[in-house]
Design an enzyme around this catalytic site. Structure first.
Site, PDB file in Angstrom:
ATOM      1  N   LYS A   1     -36.509  48.977  96.850  1.00  0.00           N
ATOM      2  CA  LYS A   1     -37.404  48.768  95.478  1.00  0.00           C
ATOM      3  C   LYS A   1     -36.417  47.669  94.295  1.00  0.00           C
ATOM      4  CE  LYS A   1     -39.551  53.577  93.523  1.00  0.00           C
ATOM      5  NZ  LYS A   1     -39.217  54.237  92.779  1.00  0.00           N
TER       6      LYS A   1
ATOM      7  N   ASP B   1     -42.561  53.544  88.907  1.00  0.00           N
ATOM      8  CA  ASP B   1     -42.828  55.314  89.980  1.00  0.00           C
ATOM      9  C   ASP B   1     -43.333  55.349  90.486  1.00  0.00           C
ATOM     10  OD1 ASP B   1     -41.617  57.961  89.919  1.00  0.00           O
ATOM     11  OD2 ASP B   1     -43.610  58.707  89.729  1.00  0.00           O
TER      12      ASP B   1
HETATM   13  P1  ITT Z   1     -36.696  56.566  92.022  1.00  0.00           P
HETATM   14  O1  ITT Z   1     -34.807  56.308  91.344  1.00  0.00           O
HETATM   15  O2  ITT Z   1     -37.096  54.895  91.608  1.00  0.00           O
HETATM   16  O3  ITT Z   1     -37.177  57.296  91.030  1.00  0.00           O
HETATM   17  P2  ITT Z   1     -37.400  56.913  94.363  1.00  0.00           P
HETATM   18  O4  ITT Z   1     -37.162  56.187  96.096  1.00  0.00           O
HETATM   19  O5  ITT Z   1     -37.428  58.291  93.769  1.00  0.00           O
HETATM   20  O6  ITT Z   1     -36.952  55.972  92.594  1.00  0.00           O
HETATM   21  P3  ITT Z   1     -40.642  57.022  93.479  1.00  0.00           P
HETATM   22  O7  ITT Z   1     -39.592  58.276  92.844  1.00  0.00           O
HETATM   23  O8  ITT Z   1     -41.066  56.326  92.592  1.00  0.00           O
HETATM   24  O9  ITT Z   1     -38.691  56.740  94.026  1.00  0.00           O
HETATM   25  O10 ITT Z   1     -40.616  57.871  95.102  1.00  0.00           O
HETATM   26  C1  ITT Z   1     -42.053  57.833  95.728  1.00  0.00           C
HETATM   27  C2  ITT Z   1     -41.163  58.201  97.276  1.00  0.00           C
HETATM   28  O11 ITT Z   1     -42.387  57.025  97.789  1.00  0.00           O
HETATM   29  C3  ITT Z   1     -40.271  57.485  97.491  1.00  0.00           C
HETATM   30  O12 ITT Z   1     -39.970  58.429  98.575  1.00  0.00           O
HETATM   31  C4  ITT Z   1     -40.088  56.156  97.957  1.00  0.00           C
HETATM   32  O13 ITT Z   1     -38.928  55.697  99.675  1.00  0.00           O
HETATM   33  C5  ITT Z   1     -41.833  56.344  98.559  1.00  0.00           C
HETATM   34  N1  ITT Z   1     -42.180  54.640  98.335  1.00  0.00           N
HETATM   35  C6  ITT Z   1     -41.597  53.754  96.711  1.00  0.00           C
HETATM   36  N2  ITT Z   1     -41.996  52.645  97.141  1.00  0.00           N
HETATM   37  C7  ITT Z   1     -43.096  52.339  98.287  1.00  0.00           C
HETATM   38  C8  ITT Z   1     -43.167  51.400  98.951  1.00  0.00           C
HETATM   39  O14 ITT Z   1     -43.228  49.998  98.626  1.00  0.00           O
HETATM   40  N3  ITT Z   1     -43.225  51.395 100.122  1.00  0.00           N
HETATM   41  C9  ITT Z   1     -42.444  52.629 101.164  1.00  0.00           C
HETATM   42  N4  ITT Z   1     -42.669  53.882  99.940  1.00  0.00           N
HETATM   43  C10 ITT Z   1     -42.428  53.667  99.430  1.00  0.00           C
HETATM   44 NA    NA Z   2     -38.083  59.004  92.484  1.00  0.00          NA
END
Ligand code: ITT
Ligand code: NA
Length: 185
Positions: A12, A65
């Site tokens: 991200k 998120d």
């Molecule tokens: P944070 O610390 O920002 O919360 P996270 O990886 O836990 O990081 P999320 O809660 O938003 O992020 O999780 C969403 C899931 O979807 C996570 O496993 C990500 O790897 C996946 N994800 C989020 N954005 C994505 C993208 O652009 N392409 C592919 N997978 C994505």
């Molecule tokens: Na997260």
């Protein structure tokens, strides 16, 4: 200007930096873990996270998120995406989708920016879950998601290309439009 991005997801951060640095915004990552409640919407998860974080950070900050919503699975994994990615992974999703003809899915990203109050920006990209993993760029579910109108997965795209059409890119577009408007005043 300088913006604090609270996340522990490096993928991200890379995307957000690629998008914001040409606009003169320096992104500073803080990997503070914040509670992610079991809510029905990404917006609620973000609102709760910001509510908790605002007492721990003194300067303006934002969080992102995101989730993958698969139509034939009634929106699963959706708000459970992070947990499902960690446990089932892409292979697990492909297994669940075996034999399912309707492959439609979308990614949604919700950015919450806090500067004394909460501002929410969202982006959605529609596409489909393909039958096998393709590509090695990106992160998370990128290798199994092919956006509408393209013949490659997000994991086969450079960050700039993904940013132009992705859920996160679209949320960032709204966010930066708002910043331009509101920082002028
Ligand atoms: P944070 O610390 O920002 O919360 P996270 O990886 O836990 O990081 P999320 O809660 O938003 O992020 O999780 C969403 C899931 O979807 C996570 O496993 C990500 O790897 C996946 N994800 C989020 N954005 C994505 C993208 O652009 N392409 C592919 N997978 C994505
Ligand atoms: Na997260």
């Amino acid at each position: 200007m300088r913006l604090v991005f609270v996340t522990s997801n490096k993928g991200k951060v890379e995307e957000v930096r690629k998008y914001l640095s040409p606009l003169g915004v320096e992104v500073v990552q803080k990997s503070i873990k914040y509670p992610e409640i079991q809510a029905n919407t990404l917006e609620d998860v973000v609102a709760f996270g910001v509510e908790w974080l605002k007492d721990h950070i003194t300067e303006p900050f934002f969080i992102d998120d995101s989730g993958l919503f698969i139509e034939s699975l009634k929106g699963f994994p959706g708000v459970y995406s992070a947990y499902v990615y960690k446990t089932l992974g892409n292979e697990g999703i492909l297994k669940l989708m075996e034999g399912i003809k309707d492959r439609r899915a979308y990614f949604k990203s919700v950015i919450g920016y806090y500067d004394g109050e909460l501002h929410i920006f969202t982006g959605i990209v529609h596409g489909k879950i393909i039958n096998e993993k393709r590509g090695s760029k990106g992160f998370g579910f990128d290798p199994i998601f092919m956006p509408e109108g393209y013949d490659k997965t997000f994991a086969e795209m450079e960050i700039e290309e993904k940013n132009k059409i992705s859920h996160r890119g679209l949320a960032l577009k709204e966010f930066t439009r708002w910043l331009k408007e509101n920082l002028k005043k």
